[in-house]
Design a protein around this motif. Structure first.
Motif, mmCIF file in Angstrom:
data_model
loop_
_atom_site.group_PDB
_atom_site.id
_atom_site.type_symbol
_atom_site.label_atom_id
_atom_site.label_comp_id
_atom_site.label_asym_id
_atom_site.label_seq_id
_atom_site.Cartn_x
_atom_site.Cartn_y
_atom_site.Cartn_z
ATOM 1 N N SER A 1 29.890 32.631 53.726
ATOM 2 C CA SER A 1 31.207 33.239 53.553
ATOM 3 C C SER A 1 32.118 32.258 52.818
ATOM 4 N N SER A 2 33.043 32.824 52.056
ATOM 5 C CA SER A 2 34.002 31.988 51.326
ATOM 6 C C SER A 2 35.223 31.627 52.171
ATOM 7 N N THR A 3 35.456 32.332 53.266
ATOM 8 C CA THR A 3 36.639 32.081 54.105
ATOM 9 C C THR A 3 36.280 31.520 55.467
ATOM 10 N N GLY A 4 35.093 31.814 55.999
ATOM 11 C CA GLY A 4 34.723 31.373 57.340
ATOM 12 C C GLY A 4 34.107 29.998 57.350
ATOM 13 N N PRO A 5 33.507 29.632 58.439
ATOM 14 C CA PRO A 5 32.865 28.313 58.546
ATOM 15 C C PRO A 5 31.634 28.231 57.643
ATOM 16 N N HIS A 6 31.341 27.024 57.142
ATOM 17 C CA HIS A 6 30.202 26.777 56.271
ATOM 18 C C HIS A 6 29.084 26.150 57.101
ATOM 19 N N TYR A 7 27.943 26.849 57.134
ATOM 20 C CA TYR A 7 26.820 26.414 57.970
ATOM 21 C C TYR A 7 25.741 25.677 57.182
ATOM 22 N N SER A 8 25.849 25.616 55.867
ATOM 23 C CA SER A 8 24.754 25.059 55.070
ATOM 24 C C SER A 8 24.559 23.567 55.309
ATOM 25 N N ARG A 9 25.544 22.870 55.894
ATOM 26 C CA ARG A 9 25.406 21.439 56.143
ATOM 27 C C ARG A 9 24.662 21.127 57.438
ATOM 28 N N GLY B 1 33.727 47.694 48.135
ATOM 29 C CA GLY B 1 34.897 48.146 47.369
ATOM 30 C C GLY B 1 34.673 48.002 45.887
ATOM 31 N N LEU B 2 34.883 46.834 45.327
ATOM 32 C CA LEU B 2 34.651 46.491 43.924
ATOM 33 C C LEU B 2 33.904 45.165 43.868
ATOM 34 N N PRO B 3 33.082 44.947 42.836
ATOM 35 C CA PRO B 3 32.233 43.754 42.802
ATOM 36 C C PRO B 3 33.023 42.492 42.477
ATOM 37 N N LEU B 4 32.445 41.372 42.925
ATOM 38 C CA LEU B 4 32.937 40.046 42.587
ATOM 39 C C LEU B 4 32.018 39.426 41.534
ATOM 40 N N PRO B 5 32.521 38.525 40.709
ATOM 41 C CA PRO B 5 31.670 37.886 39.675
ATOM 42 C C PRO B 5 30.725 36.861 40.298
ATOM 43 N N LEU B 6 29.552 37.311 40.740
ATOM 44 C CA LEU B 6 28.581 36.429 41.382
ATOM 45 C C LEU B 6 27.607 35.856 40.362
ATOM 46 N N ALA C 1 44.956 44.055 52.245
ATOM 47 C CA ALA C 1 46.251 43.953 52.939
ATOM 48 C C ALA C 1 47.053 45.239 52.779
ATOM 49 N N LYS C 2 47.071 45.810 51.573
ATOM 50 C CA LYS C 2 47.775 47.080 51.373
ATOM 51 C C LYS C 2 47.116 48.202 52.171
ATOM 52 N N ALA C 3 45.799 48.162 52.288
ATOM 53 C CA ALA C 3 45.093 49.187 53.063
ATOM 54 C C ALA C 3 45.425 49.079 54.539
ATOM 55 N N ALA C 4 45.563 47.839 55.065
ATOM 56 C CA ALA C 4 45.908 47.670 56.480
ATOM 57 C C ALA C 4 47.311 48.196 56.766
ATOM 58 N N ILE C 5 48.217 48.013 55.820
ATOM 59 C CA ILE C 5 49.566 48.547 56.011
ATOM 60 C C ILE C 5 49.541 50.071 56.042
ATOM 61 N N VAL D 1 31.994 49.298 35.626
ATOM 62 C CA VAL D 1 32.701 48.866 36.833
ATOM 63 C C VAL D 1 33.089 47.401 36.640
ATOM 64 N N PRO D 2 34.359 47.077 36.484
ATOM 65 C CA PRO D 2 34.758 45.680 36.271
ATOM 66 C C PRO D 2 34.781 44.901 37.575
ATOM 67 N N CYS D 3 34.646 43.589 37.455
ATOM 68 C CA CYS D 3 34.739 42.696 38.610
ATOM 69 C C CYS D 3 36.201 42.326 38.863
ATOM 70 N N ILE D 4 36.518 42.046 40.114
ATOM 71 C CA ILE D 4 37.854 41.615 40.489
ATOM 72 C C ILE D 4 37.754 40.252 41.159
ATOM 73 N N SER D 5 38.874 39.587 41.275
ATOM 74 C CA SER D 5 38.917 38.278 41.919
ATOM 75 C C SER D 5 39.065 38.435 43.427
ATOM 76 N N CYS D 6 38.829 37.348 44.146
ATOM 77 C CA CYS D 6 38.979 37.371 45.599
ATOM 78 C C CYS D 6 40.439 37.600 45.988
ATOM 79 N N GLU D 7 41.370 37.080 45.207
ATOM 80 C CA GLU D 7 42.780 37.282 45.510
ATOM 81 C C GLU D 7 43.169 38.747 45.389
ATOM 82 N N MET D 8 42.703 39.413 44.328
ATOM 83 C CA MET D 8 43.016 40.834 44.170
ATOM 84 C C MET D 8 42.388 41.660 45.283
ATOM 85 N N ARG D 9 41.181 41.309 45.713
ATOM 86 C CA ARG D 9 40.552 42.071 46.788
ATOM 87 C C ARG D 9 41.280 41.849 48.111
ATOM 88 N N ASP D 10 41.736 40.626 48.394
ATOM 89 C CA ASP D 10 42.507 40.386 49.613
ATOM 90 C C ASP D 10 43.818 41.164 49.591
#
Length: 473
Positions: free
Chosen positions: A380-388, A427-432, A258-262, A245-254
């Protein structure tokens, strides 16, 4: 209980003692049984009579005797002062009494002789003479039937003579120091070490399960990316069945979402799929049916969920609702915020409140007792960052103090600030990074043709499950 008097009985007590003798008296007021002509554990008892309480009796059996018990009672009830009459009775009734187990059948013929069925070679009975009070326990009594001198009879009689000997007579003085001096421990240790050094350890043959392949093959690649340059790093995982199972980038997953929402696959559908399938994985992590048994409602686990105000937090709230529906004690922590909540978070929180479980927004309100699992949906990579924030550091300290395992749902590429044992991809894994712990992949039900639209040749790796573990390739 006058009918018990002068009857031969065998009494087994709770202290592992066995008494045999004739019943002299039964007192119902004191609940005692008095015996005379007593034999204790195959040896003559030093006292003429003994009273046993009913509370001490574990088992009581009546004993078949030869001659019949009526004659035996007449002998014992005769006047002890008349020595001649007593001695004449002893001569006539010199035959020993054979004590037989309760499950042994005894037949008496017309001549008063006993016939025993064939028995295995064991010490199943003890031959003693209850009428002879001078019996010392070392010499075997005379055999009651001189005519039955068959080999089988002599064999059984020999066993009786052997096992009637007291244990104390066989015990002699043992010199421990003398025998210990004869033992050379160093020599024995040297022999053991030399044997281990020259012994070749045989190789055990490989054992395969019924689901494993005997012939090893290379991993099968069922998912291929048309354009590898869109992946941040060329990293791939392998399933337990050997599928890559290959990893995909965040851009490809977004782009895929988007195609699924359409096509009609909305965000709410994705939220429901992630929450439902992740909760099924949580059931297995906390013990499965052994913990979620309706008859063991006092053992239901406690799970704490940290849910932020973004899409990952919505996944966690939806998962908490599914867990609460299965009678799991859930506590949802949402960070304090003055900003208005998104429609998805408001909807999920209102549905979760209908379950009646706890929802808090302060670290001080977290459970002080044992916690079975922590689900982290704050990073989260897109939402607010709480670690601070200061409360986030207090939250991390509480997680370390609780010593509970942490599961992260859809963590960012940078990993989580809280020590994580499991991470769930959708869906598909990210390179964590490796700090994300063991990787799991969650099926969100995207059709196969949606992957081909974004250039992914896709074949489902899930099999009969909705969440599968992934291993480093």
């Amino acid at each position: 209980m006058c009918e018990w008097v002068d009857r031969a009985v065998s009494i087994e007590c709770y202290d592992q003692s066995v008494y045999q003798g004739l019943v002299a008296d039964v007192d119902s007021t004191t609940s005692t049984v008095t015996l005379r002509n007593i034999i204790r554990n195959g040896q003559p008892y030093e006292q003429n009579s003994l009273s046993i309480l009913s509370a001490q009796i574990k088992d009581l059996k009546f004993i078949e005797t030869t001659p019949p018990i009526q004659k035996f009672a007449e002998i014992q009830s005769s006047d002890t002062s008349d020595e001649k009459e007593k001695s004449s009775h002893k001569k006539e009734n010199k035959k020993p009494v054979r004590v037989v187990r309760a499950n042994t059948a005894v037949k008496v013929n017309s001549n008063g002789e006993q016939k025993h069925p064939s028995r295995r070679r064991s010490n199943s009975f003890t031959s003693v003479d209850l009428t002879n009070t001078n019996y010392d326990g070392h010499n075997s009594p005379k055999r009651f039937d001189q005519s039955r001198r068959t080999p089988k009879y002599r064999q059984q009689a020999g066993q009786t003579d052997c096992f009637d000997v007291s244990v104390e007579s066989c015990m002699g003085d043992f010199d421990f120091q003398k025998n210990l001096a004869m033992f050379n421990k160093q020599q024995v240790y040297d022999e053991i070490e030399n044997g281990r050094r020259h012994r070749a350890t045989p190789k055990k043959p490989d054992k395969y399960k019924h689901t494993e392949m005997v012939i090893k093959s290379k991993p099968v690649r069922q998912i291929e990316l048309a354009n590898d340059n869109e992946s941040a790093e060329k990293v791939s995982y392998t399933t337990g069945e050997g599928l890559v199972v290959p990893c995909i980038s965040c851009e490809m997953r977004d782009k895929l979402f988007a195609k699924a929402a359409i096509a009609g696959y909305t965000e709410q559908t994705r939220i429901d799929m992630v929450g439902r399938n992740t909760s099924d994985m949580v059931f297995q992590l906390i013990g499965g049916s052994s913990r979620l048994n309706p008859q063991n409602n006092h053992q239901y686990p406690t799970i704490v969920l940290f849910c932020g105000h973004h899409m990952q937090g919505t996944y966690g709230i939806n998962c908490a609702r599914h867990l609460a529906n299965h009678n799991i004690r859930t506590v949802v922590f949402t960070p304090p915020s003055s900003a208005p909540l998104s429609p998805h978070i408001s909807r999920e929180l209102s549905l979760y409140d209908l379950c009646g479980n706890k929802r808090i927004d302060r670290v001080e309100d977290l459970p002080s007792g044992a916690v079975d699992l922590i689900i982290n949906c704050l990073d989260s990579s897109t939402g607010p960052h709480y670690s601070r924030n200061n409360w986030y550091r207090s939250l991390s300290s509480w997680c370390e103090a609780s010593r509970a395992h942490v599961l992260a749902i859809d963590p960012p590429l940078s990993g989580c600030s809280v020590n994580t044992k499991w991470s769930v991809h959708i869906g598909l894994p990210l390179p964590l990074p490796t700090s994300a712990g063991q990787t799991y992949l969650c099926d969100i039900g995207l059709p196969k043709k949606l992957f081909s639209v974004v250039g992914i040749k896709y074949q489902s790796p899930f099999g009969n499950k909705f969440c599968i573990p992934l291993h480093d390739d």
